[in-house]
Design a protein around this motif. Structure first.
Motif, PDB file in Angstrom:
ATOM      1  N   GLY A 199      27.905  84.914  14.783  1.00 12.84           N
ATOM      2  CA  GLY A 199      27.560  84.507  16.131  1.00 12.84           C
ATOM      3  C   GLY A 199      28.651  83.727  16.828  1.00 12.84           C
ATOM      4  N   ILE A 200      29.883  83.874  16.349  1.00 13.22           N
ATOM      5  CA  ILE A 200      31.005  83.153  16.956  1.00 13.22           C
ATOM      6  C   ILE A 200      31.097  83.551  18.430  1.00 13.22           C
ATOM      7  CG2 ILE A 200      33.499  82.717  16.859  1.00 13.22           C
ATOM      8  CD1 ILE A 200      31.920  81.785  14.348  1.00 13.22           C
ATOM      9  N   GLY A 201      31.215  82.539  19.283  1.00 17.63           N
ATOM     10  CA  GLY A 201      31.330  82.796  20.712  1.00 17.63           C
ATOM     11  C   GLY A 201      29.999  82.970  21.415  1.00 17.63           C
ATOM     12  N   LYS A 202      28.891  82.877  20.684  1.00 19.37           N
ATOM     13  CA  LYS A 202      27.567  82.998  21.287  1.00 19.37           C
ATOM     14  C   LYS A 202      26.826  81.675  21.130  1.00 19.37           C
ATOM     15  CE  LYS A 202      27.019  87.922  20.487  1.00 19.37           C
ATOM     16  NZ  LYS A 202      26.737  88.530  21.754  1.00 19.37           N
ATOM     17  N   THR A 203      26.124  81.280  22.168  1.00 21.73           N
ATOM     18  CA  THR A 203      25.325  80.062  22.105  1.00 21.73           C
ATOM     19  C   THR A 203      24.023  80.348  21.370  1.00 21.73           C
ATOM     20  OG1 THR A 203      24.130  80.492  24.176  1.00 21.73           O
ATOM     21  CG2 THR A 203      26.257  79.308  24.337  1.00 21.73           C
ATOM     22  N   THR A 204      23.326  79.288  20.994  1.00 23.89           N
ATOM     23  CA  THR A 204      22.025  79.475  20.347  1.00 23.89           C
ATOM     24  C   THR A 204      21.066  80.190  21.301  1.00 23.89           C
ATOM     25  OG1 THR A 204      21.258  77.273  21.007  1.00 23.89           O
ATOM     26  CG2 THR A 204      22.263  77.469  18.843  1.00 23.89           C
ATOM     27  N   THR A 205      21.162  79.902  22.579  1.00 23.36           N
ATOM     28  CA  THR A 205      20.302  80.560  23.567  1.00 23.36           C
ATOM     29  C   THR A 205      20.595  82.058  23.612  1.00 23.36           C
ATOM     30  OG1 THR A 205      20.169  78.535  24.879  1.00 23.36           O
ATOM     31  CG2 THR A 205      19.624  80.598  26.006  1.00 23.36           C
TER      32      THR A 205
ATOM     33  N   GLY B 123      25.472  66.147  14.340  1.00 23.18           N
ATOM     34  CA  GLY B 123      26.532  66.959  14.909  1.00 23.18           C
ATOM     35  C   GLY B 123      26.284  68.447  14.861  1.00 23.18           C
ATOM     36  N   PHE B 124      25.319  68.878  14.071  1.00 23.35           N
ATOM     37  CA  PHE B 124      25.053  70.307  13.941  1.00 23.35           C
ATOM     38  C   PHE B 124      24.061  70.816  14.985  1.00 23.35           C
ATOM     39  CE2 PHE B 124      22.391  67.918  11.047  1.00 23.35           C
ATOM     40  CZ  PHE B 124      21.118  68.363  11.368  1.00 23.35           C
ATOM     41  N   ILE B 125      23.475  69.931  15.775  1.00 21.35           N
ATOM     42  CA  ILE B 125      22.534  70.334  16.814  1.00 21.35           C
ATOM     43  C   ILE B 125      23.292  70.430  18.139  1.00 21.35           C
ATOM     44  CG2 ILE B 125      20.401  69.772  18.061  1.00 21.35           C
ATOM     45  CD1 ILE B 125      19.982  70.301  15.074  1.00 21.35           C
ATOM     46  N   ASN B 126      23.638  71.646  18.515  1.00 16.20           N
ATOM     47  CA  ASN B 126      24.286  71.875  19.805  1.00 16.20           C
ATOM     48  C   ASN B 126      24.247  73.366  20.113  1.00 16.20           C
ATOM     49  OD1 ASN B 126      26.821  73.169  18.820  1.00 16.20           O
ATOM     50  ND2 ASN B 126      27.185  71.160  17.903  1.00 16.20           N
ATOM     51  N   GLU B 127      24.606  73.727  21.318  1.00 20.44           N
ATOM     52  CA  GLU B 127      24.504  75.113  21.769  1.00 20.44           C
ATOM     53  C   GLU B 127      25.353  76.088  20.966  1.00 20.44           C
ATOM     54  OE1 GLU B 127      22.989  77.533  24.066  1.00 20.44           O
ATOM     55  OE2 GLU B 127      21.562  75.956  23.689  1.00 20.44           O
TER      56      GLU B 127
ATOM     57  N   ILE C  32      22.407  83.279  10.584  1.00 18.29           N
ATOM     58  CA  ILE C  32      23.624  83.794  11.221  1.00 18.29           C
ATOM     59  C   ILE C  32      24.758  82.790  11.089  1.00 18.29           C
ATOM     60  CG2 ILE C  32      24.666  84.380  13.454  1.00 18.29           C
ATOM     61  CD1 ILE C  32      21.870  85.559  14.220  1.00 18.29           C
ATOM     62  N   ARG C  33      24.497  81.531  11.423  1.00 25.36           N
ATOM     63  CA  ARG C  33      25.543  80.497  11.392  1.00 25.36           C
ATOM     64  C   ARG C  33      26.041  80.237   9.971  1.00 25.36           C
ATOM     65  NH1 ARG C  33      26.853  80.821  16.651  1.00 25.36           N
ATOM     66  NH2 ARG C  33      25.515  79.638  18.047  1.00 25.36           N
TER      67      ARG C  33
END
Length: 92
Positions: free
Chosen positions: A20-26, A59-63, A14-15
């Motif tokens: 998924g803009i505006g949606k967190t990974t969760t 830097g790519f690991i975040n919500e 998706i990324r």
């Protein structure tokens, strides 16, 4: 035939397609599992919080980008085309 795939693979897809803009990974993870539960008979969650192979730093690991850990799903691989069509819906 069953396949085991992690939610991290789906979120990466998706990324990579600017989705998924505006949606967190969760949020993405929950929506993906909800779709699988409703559309893939026999889909199961095998392992939660399995560390992702890309590691847990950077830097790519975040919500709002990629997860540090991911749930693993077991399901019949014949559903992959429908699943990826669903994942593409995050890119519109």
């Amino acid at each position: 035939m069953d396949i085991l795939m992690g939610n991290d693979e789906f979120i990466l897809y998706i990324r990579k397609h600017n989705g998924g803009i505006g949606k967190t990974t969760t949020q993405l993870g929950r929506e993906i599992w909800k779709w699988m539960e409703e559309n893939i008979e026999g889909a199961t969650q095998e392992e939660k919080d399995k560390p992702c192979l890309w590691g847990d730093t950077g830097g790519f690991i975040n919500e709002n980008n990629l997860p540090k850990t991911a749930t693993q799903f077991r399901f019949d691989r014949k559903f992959l085309p429908q699943l990826y069509s669903f994942l593409d819906s995050f890119n519109s």
